[in-house]
Design an enzyme around this catalytic site. Structure first.
Site, PDB file in Angstrom:
ATOM      1  CG  ASP A   1      -1.790   1.160   1.373  1.00  0.00           C
ATOM      2  OD1 ASP A   1      -1.997   1.640   2.495  1.00  0.00           O
ATOM      3  OD2 ASP A   1      -2.288   1.648   0.330  1.00  0.00           O
TER       4      ASP A   1
ATOM      5  CG  ASP B   1      -1.992   7.516   0.262  1.00  0.00           C
ATOM      6  OD1 ASP B   1      -3.040   7.342  -0.372  1.00  0.00           O
ATOM      7  OD2 ASP B   1      -1.066   8.244  -0.133  1.00  0.00           O
TER       8      ASP B   1
END
Lengths: 214, 312
Positions: free
Chosen positions: B29, B31
């Site tokens: 991922d 952010d």
């Protein structure tokens, strides 16, 4: 009335997602508001999160608002997460507002769900099927629930309100809900859904005329 | 307690190195894991560059649909992540375009309630979108609808209006019109603890008005993993590791795809959140529990320093 009597907000301010009619109703009980009309926030994402908040705002109130936008959704979210002790009230959860010719527009329930999801917090709703409106009526008139009849076209709001308050309920078929909808709730075997089964139904409110004229 | 559900294993050092050696594909991922806004997490770039240099297949799986993949390539480069190619980036907007083009094989138009980046990914994939034209005469009670709309796609839309909600609801009255959402994240984190309303809040509004459930493209749905599997050879779930910061998105995605999962504590979710799910009596909550926890992606650094020492 809920905001004035239960939330004690007379003389205070709220952030309102709603119409000018709502603004006027609030003003009539001495509650000031900010937010009615269009809202445009400019700048980058961080500017949106740091949008100016009025420190006097004590509650976020959500009603029907054709000016609803991401800007307003954002501002409501920022009040709810940044302003300590901020209350959260919705007028009702109706999913659609029916119009002439079978058309419909998204109802207050949609706008409320958007804010609730963003804030991960449930609003206190005042409208049907919450019993508050009946309690308002009962406190202003001498009302015996056993001698009341609730007449409506929506099973999930009108009939549910009647059931919640121990009233007899009558569904008219000139609006949203159908007999099939009611039968589906009845056959579901789910206790919660039984509250949406009307005691009686008529094709139209006009069907009551003979009884009243006799 | 016998039979207690495990997970939440804090891992570092040699154990972390062994875990890495057992994995071929690392799904990351962005952010909250690699960066916060424009600021890279300390050590993240070195770790990712080292993973790639050491022959690991690294892919980036993000629900953030506000940037086209080309701009992601620039961002990676700007923040020190060298050699990240377009093909390694899987955003919910890119995958929405793939879904419409390759799975649905859509013939009509798509009504997009989303940002410019979402529209451009669709256009890039040759999926026609309804024009975002200004119509000063349109009201919510009487708005002109485009012909041949076969899908409504909801994503992050900071220009969302009641009129758009009304139009989308009208299109969704047709049961043959698909209802898609890039993701259902209720809010997006910014730095300093600030948040913004997410695609999930707009999707929820439309689900209420239409009485329908959206098909979700992004995490935690499996579709983005299917995109990855179809674009890379030899993707074996047992040899994948999903690293993320949000239990309800990243860890659930990993669980849904039968991948090992790792939570980094530099983002949304914290250890106590994971432990609450672990200790919950509801077994469905166990899908939110990470197998492993690290403080930060930088915890992988010693594994590579060790490797560099050995090879010198």
């Amino acid at each position: 009335m809920y905001l004035k009597n239960e939330c004690k907000l007379e003389g205070k301010k709220v952030y309102l997602i709603g119409s000018s009619a709502m603004r006027d109703e609030l003003q009539a009980v001495g509650i000031q508001q900010t937010g009615v009309g269009e809202d445009h926030i400019s700048g980058k994402q961080m500017d949106w999160a740091n949008v100016d908040l009025n420190p006097e705002v004590k509650a976020v109130v959500v009603g029907f608002d054709e000016h609803f936008s991401y800007s307003k959704l954002n501002r409501a979210l920022q009040y709810l997460v940044q302003q300590p002790g901020c209350l959260f009230v919705g007028t009702n959860r109706d999913t659609r507002l029916p119009l002439e010719g079978g058309k419909a527009v998204p109802g207050t329930g949609c706008l409320l769900q958007a804010v609730e999801t963003a804030a991960q917090r449930q609003a206190q709703t005042v409208g049907k099927p919450n019993r508050y409106m009946f309690d308002c009526v009962a406190s202003q008139f001498g009302v015996d629930p056993g001698r009341c009849l609730m007449v409506g076209d929506r099973l999930d709001t009108d009939i549910m309100l009647g059931s919640n308050c121990g009233l007899k309920t009558l569904l008219t078929l000139t609006g949203v809900s159908t007999v099939e909808d009611a039968e589906a709730h009845q056959k579901s075997g789910c206790a919660e859904r039984q509250g949406m089964v009307p005691d009686y139904y008529v094709e139209s409110i006009a069907d009551l005329l003979p009884a009243l004229q006799g | 307690m016998a039979g207690a559900f495990k997970g939440c294993q804090k891992i570092r050092g040699p154990q972390l190195r062994n875990l890495l050696e057992a994995k071929d594909f690392i799904l990351l991922d962005c952010d909250g894991v690699l960066w916060h806004g424009e600021k890279a997490v300390t050590g993240a770039a070195t770790v990712v560059n080292s993973m790639i240099r050491n022959g690991k297949n690294v892919v980036f799986v993000t629900n953030n649909c506000t940037r086209p993949r080309e701009k992601y390539v620039h961002k990676f480069s700007r923040l020190g992540f060298t050699d990240v190619m377009l093909e390694q980036i899987f955003s919910s907007s890119y995958c929405s375009a793939l879904y419409l083009r390759d799975v649905v094989k859509i013939t009509g138009q798509v009504f997009v309630m989303g940002c410019e980046a979402l529209r451009s990914e669709l256009q890039e994939a040759g999926v026609p979108c309804v024009e975002d034209a200004e119509d000063p005469d349109a009201t919510i009670y009487n708005c002109p609808l485009a012909p041949d709309v076969k899908a409504v796609l909801v994503g992050h839309d900071d220009k969302m209006t009641f009129l758009k909600l009304a139009k989308a609801s009208c299109y969704l009255k047709d049961p043959d019109c698909l209802f898609l959402a890039t993701d259902i994240d209720p809010w997006h984190p910014l730095s300093g603890g600030r948040i913004l309303p997410g695609s999930g809040s707009l999707t929820a509004a439309l689900e209420v008005s239409s009485g329908r459930k959206a098909t979700v493209i992004g995490k935690p749905s499996r579709f983005m993993f299917e995109c990855i599997s179809s674009q890379f050879e030899g993707v074996d779930p047992a040899k994948c590791l999903m690293i993320g910061d949000r239990l309800e998105t990243d860890m659930l995605f990993g669980a849904n795809c039968r991948l090992d999962t790792m939570l980094t504590l530099t983002g949304v979710s914290q250890t106590k959140d994971a432990e609450e799910y672990r200790d919950s009596e509801l077994t469905t909550n166990h899908s939110f529990v990470p197998d492993y926890i690290v403080d930060s992606i930088a915890d992988f650094l010693p594994a590579f320093e060790e490797q560099d020492k050995r090879s010198n």
